[in-house]
Scaffold this motif. Structure first.
Motif, PDB file in Angstrom:
ATOM      1  N   SER A   1     -11.521  -0.394  10.722  1.00 28.23           N
ATOM      2  CA  SER A   1     -12.630   0.569  10.628  1.00 28.23           C
ATOM      3  C   SER A   1     -12.151   1.855   9.963  1.00 28.23           C
TER       4      SER A   1
ATOM      5  N   ASN B   1     -18.087  -6.796   4.256  1.00 24.73           N
ATOM      6  CA  ASN B   1     -18.703  -7.155   5.547  1.00 24.73           C
ATOM      7  C   ASN B   1     -18.014  -8.349   6.190  1.00 24.73           C
ATOM      8  N   GLU B   2     -17.581  -9.268   5.370  1.00 24.65           N
ATOM      9  CA  GLU B   2     -16.852 -10.417   5.929  1.00 24.65           C
ATOM     10  C   GLU B   2     -15.551  -9.942   6.590  1.00 24.65           C
TER      11      GLU B   2
ATOM     12  N   LEU C   1     -14.936  -6.941   7.745  1.00 26.23           N
ATOM     13  CA  LEU C   1     -15.268  -6.131   8.927  1.00 26.23           C
ATOM     14  C   LEU C   1     -15.625  -7.035  10.108  1.00 26.23           C
ATOM     15  N   ARG C   2     -16.420  -8.051   9.834  1.00 23.95           N
ATOM     16  CA  ARG C   2     -16.848  -8.968  10.889  1.00 23.95           C
ATOM     17  C   ARG C   2     -15.641  -9.648  11.532  1.00 23.95           C
ATOM     18  N   LEU C   3     -14.755 -10.147  10.702  1.00 23.34           N
ATOM     19  CA  LEU C   3     -13.593 -10.881  11.219  1.00 23.34           C
ATOM     20  C   LEU C   3     -12.652  -9.979  12.006  1.00 23.34           C
TER      21      LEU C   3
ATOM     22  N   GLU D   1     -13.762  -7.206  13.720  1.00 25.81           N
ATOM     23  CA  GLU D   1     -14.573  -6.395  14.647  1.00 25.81           C
ATOM     24  C   GLU D   1     -14.537  -4.918  14.275  1.00 25.81           C
TER      25      GLU D   1
ATOM     26  N   HIS E   1     -16.214  -1.626  11.686  1.00 28.65           N
ATOM     27  CA  HIS E   1     -17.470  -1.219  11.054  1.00 28.65           C
ATOM     28  C   HIS E   1     -17.276  -0.011  10.138  1.00 28.65           C
TER      29      HIS E   1
END
Ligand code: BGP
Length: 469
Positions: free
Chosen positions: A183, A263-264, A266-268, A270, A272
């Motif tokens: 993040s 976004n991929e 960030l998602r993996l 956790e 943002h």
């Protein structure tokens, strides 16, 4: 083959305030994020570095003698505003006037960065670029410099936005030494872009007549082979290292393709990213107003897919083979057979520079004139005997190969107008200290005596071979 430089080619050497000036405690200078950190770490001191604060006339005289017509320097924010804001420190202001005058009197055009990794300690404690209030302070500092240093005609806002974000929050080798805080790593990139864009917009609003831009280091990312998972890994790592910042600076927004990758990641992890209302308008306004782009290039990366937990180790000693980098869900850095590496595990891959120049020109029409603002080779070197010249054929070869790549791209229509070798003289290296030398001029850090390297002679010879290329 014998090369020649284009007419009017900018042919310079690069420095950064904290890496050359020394004198970190004199004339009212405030602390940067490095002072206490380095002291606590106890590995090496930023004093006296190359003592440029006192010896700049000598280095400028050498630059002139060896054919340079430009020099990259940065202003130390904390010489001007010791706390990052408030009342300007007149001794710091006077120093930079003296420095710029010396450059101009000797036919060296100064290319000046406002921020080169040296955030004020006070602002660093308040979150550095993660704290949006610090962006306001940066804009104020920039405005002060623009109005004060009217002799400067070529400005860069921030040097290597990614290196700061990545080294602070992903790789963990710059303070505050966080590893894989994804993040923070992406937020810092966005906030730095915002700071850059606001300063560009301000510069244009003030109607100033010089040129302004920013500096990105490009590390092109190649999949280690054609396996689809490795190709995808390279795409993700490229978005994080290059494309997010290129989009932000030259498109004025992050493309859908870029955001898919980000976004991929960030998602993996956790993680943002927060983009506030109005941020993209600021980026969009600046995207068409950059007068030039400073590209730093040292190396590429070869990547293979990696799904395990993130882990890395940084080679800050020059012990070959001690670095590793594995980023969860993104990729793992691997070596490719046949591609040489330095003692610090940096690939030597001039094709990457050619590819990067072509890519930027192809994908970012707003990116106009390009300067290579850093490129060079770090080596361990011993002081030559008195009166001797230090032979650095590896460095000459490195620069020669990269210059070849630049001239080829130029012949194919890429608008490259200059080259700054990293570095002008040997300097202090942030996470490596004093044994990683890059200079055209050797510095004995104990006596501060300068010695010539053969690369300086090579540089001078090329300076004299300008043609209508
Ligand atoms: C760039 C920085 C420079 C310089 C150079 C060499 O990222 O802009 O400040 O240090 O890299 O890096 P290093 O000193 O780590 O070898």
């Amino acid at each position: 083959r014998v090369k020649s430089l284009p007419q009017d080619f900018v042919w310079g050497g690069a420095t950064a305030a904290y890496q050359v000036e020394g004198a970190t405690k004199v004339d009212g200078k405030g602390k940067t994020m490095w002072d206490d950190y380095l002291e606590a770490q106890g590995r090496f001191s930023p004093d006296p570095a190359s003592d440029f604060y006192h010896r700049f006339p000598e280095d400028i005289a050498l630059s002139k003698e060896y054919g340079l017509n430009a020099i990259r320097v940065s202003i130390a924010w904390t010489r001007i505003f010791p706390q990052g804001y408030g009342k300007p420190n007149q001794e710091g202001v006077a120093y930079y006037h003296r420095l710029f005058k010396e450059c101009l009197d000797n036919g060296l055009e100064p290319y000046v960065s406002l921020h080169h990794f040296d955030s004020p300690q006070t602002l660093f404690e308040d979150g550095d670029w993660l704290n949006r209030q610090n962006i306001d302070y940066f804009v104020d500092y920039a405005e002060f410099c623009f109005k004060e240093f009217t002799e400067v005609k070529n400005w860069f806002t921030i040097n290597e936005l990614i290196s700061l974000a990545y080294s602070q929050y992903i790789q963990g080798n710059f303070p505050p030494n966080h590893h894989f805080d994804v993040s923070a790593g992406i937020q810092a990139q966005h906030n730095e872009l915002l700071a850059h864009a606001r300063v560009v917009n301000l510069y244009k609003k003030l109607g100033l007549t010089g040129r302004i831009g920013l500096i990105h280091v490009i590390q092109p990312i190649y999949p280690i082979d054609d396996a689809p998972e490795n190709v995808h890994a390279a795409k993700l790592q490229d978005a994080f290292m290059n494309k997010f910042l290129l989009d932000g600076a030259f498109l004025g927004h992050y493309s859908a393709d870029t955001m898919d990758s980000i976004n991929e990641i960030l998602r993996l992890n956790e993680a943002h990213l927060e983009i506030e209302d109005g941020d993209l308008d600021i980026l969009a306004e600046a995207a068409t107003q950059n007068d030039f782009f400073g590209m730093n290039y040292y190396q590429n990366q070869f990547i293979k897919a990696y799904q395990g937990e993130s882990t890395n180790s940084f080679n800050g000693t020059g012990e070959k083979g001690t670095s590793s980098f594995k980023f969860k869900g993104v990729g793992e850095a691997v070596k490719k057979e046949g591609v040489p590496t330095t003692d610090w595990d940096w690939n030597i891959y001039p094709e990457g520079l050619y590819d990067s120049l072509k890519r930027v020109t192809r994908d970012y029409p707003n990116c106009k004139t390009i300067y290579i603002t850093e490129n060079g080779l770090g080596l361990k070197e011993e002081k030559p005997a008195e009166g001797e010249i230090l032979a650095d054929p590896k460095r000459i070869d490195y620069i020669d190969q990269h210059l070849e790549a630049i001239l080829q791209a130029r012949d194919e229509g890429v608008d490259v107008q200059g080259y700054f070798v990293w570095s002008l003289q040997d300097q202090f290296s942030w996470a490596n200290g004093y044994n990683k030398r890059y200079g055209l001029f050797f510095v004995d850090f104990e006596t501060q005596k300068r010695y010539i390297k053969t690369s300086a002679l090579w540089f001078k010879e090329l300076a004299e071979t300008k043609t209508e290329r």
